[in-house]
Write a protein that holds these residues in place. Structure first.
Motif, short mmCIF file in Angstrom:
data_model
loop_
_atom_site.label_atom_id
_atom_site.label_comp_id
_atom_site.label_asym_id
_atom_site.label_seq_id
_atom_site.Cartn_x
_atom_site.Cartn_y
_atom_site.Cartn_z
N VAL A 145 20.90 29.20 41.93
CA VAL A 145 19.64 29.45 41.21
C VAL A 145 19.92 29.59 39.71
O VAL A 145 19.17 29.08 38.87
N LYS A 146 21.02 30.27 39.38
CA LYS A 146 21.38 30.44 37.98
C LYS A 146 21.67 29.10 37.31
O LYS A 146 21.25 28.85 36.17
N ALA A 149 18.47 27.28 36.73
CA ALA A 149 17.73 27.91 35.64
C ALA A 149 18.33 27.53 34.28
O ALA A 149 17.59 27.29 33.31
N GLN A 150 19.66 27.44 34.21
CA GLN A 150 20.31 27.12 32.94
C GLN A 150 19.97 25.71 32.45
O GLN A 150 19.98 25.45 31.25
N ILE A 154 13.60 25.39 36.64
CA ILE A 154 12.68 26.24 37.39
C ILE A 154 11.33 26.29 36.66
O ILE A 154 11.26 26.64 35.48
N SER A 155 10.28 25.93 37.36
CA SER A 155 8.94 25.94 36.77
C SER A 155 7.92 26.28 37.84
O SER A 155 8.27 26.42 39.02
N HIS A 161 6.80 28.39 32.80
CA HIS A 161 8.24 28.40 33.06
C HIS A 161 8.79 29.83 33.07
O HIS A 161 10.00 30.03 33.13
N TYR A 163 9.29 33.36 34.94
CA TYR A 163 9.33 33.83 36.32
C TYR A 163 10.20 35.08 36.42
O TYR A 163 10.96 35.40 35.50
N LEU A 174 11.28 33.89 43.84
CA LEU A 174 10.96 33.54 42.46
C LEU A 174 9.46 33.71 42.29
O LEU A 174 8.68 33.02 42.95
N THR A 201 15.91 20.75 40.92
CA THR A 201 14.89 21.60 40.31
C THR A 201 14.24 22.47 41.39
O THR A 201 14.33 22.18 42.58
#
Length: 209
Positions: A145-146, A149-150, A154-155, A161, A163, A174, A201
């Motif tokens: 997940v990290k 996200a980087q 994640i949206s 965007h 969360y 999330l 994604t």
């Protein structure tokens, strides 16, 4: 000639509370004279929990260590309620639950046992809720997940965007900060991890405005 002892010398009251420092029930017996004529203290064996009773014109001012919220609470009680009757139940103002009881020894002991059992059950429930079913899988899922996200992957379907992440026992949630929609990512088995690793994604299924 015989002399009758006064009610203040004969009456005894038991004070009970849960120590906020060590979590153990604390019981102490004090005479009515001690409670109304001077400062009386009931201190936990650990030395940190400290109940105080200070005499006032009409009764006593109490300082109660609270094992529920960890703070000290203060209350004023009249002398009749303090020394007579079934007892005084003092509640934590933050939780609304019993944190101290003053009265006959049997009643106080029973209340403290009930409170200790209730706290132990809550503690176990919290541990079960926060303990991961598989800590290795959870760690790997959070790492994936990290990474997503980087790279800005994640949206939310609503267009946001922003969360928040909440870690459960068997999943990672999330939550969109804009619309409140939740995307739950299972995090308990190898299959859960494999499924996440295949995704570039993540989109929270929010509604478009």
């Amino acid at each position: 000639m015989t002399h009758k002892r006064g009610v203040h010398m004969e009456t005894k009251r038991t004070i009970g509370y849960i120590c906020p420092a060590c979590g153990r029930p604390v019981l102490g017996e004090r005479t009515a004279f001690a409670l109304t004529a001077s400062v009386a203290a009931v201190i936990c064996d650990c030395g940190k929990g400290r109940f105080l009773s200070e005499p006032t014109e009409t009764g006593a001012r109490l300082t109660v260590p609270c094992g529920l919220c960890g703070k000290e609470h203060r209350a004023e009680v009249d002398q009749k309620a303090l020394l007579q009757g079934p007892g005084i139940a003092l509640s934590c103002p933050e939780t609304g639950r019993l944190c101290c009881y003053i009265g006959p020894e049997e009643a106080v002991t029973a209340r403290m046992e009930e409170l200790a059992i209730a706290q132990e059950k809550e503690k176990r429930a919290e541990q079960e809720e926060t303990a991961f079913l598989d800590s290795i899988i959870m760690y790997e899922v959070l790492s994936e997940v990290k990474e997503i996200a980087q790279r800005g992957g994640i949206s939310c379907g609503c267009g946001s965007h922003d969360y928040q992440i909440a870690i459960r026992r068997t999943a990672v949630d999330l939550t969109c900060a804009a619309c409140g929609t939740v995307l739950r990512l299972p995090a308990a088995t190898d299959e859960d991890l494999d499924s996440l690793c295949c995704r570039y994604t993540l989109q929270i299924p929010g509604k478009k405005p």
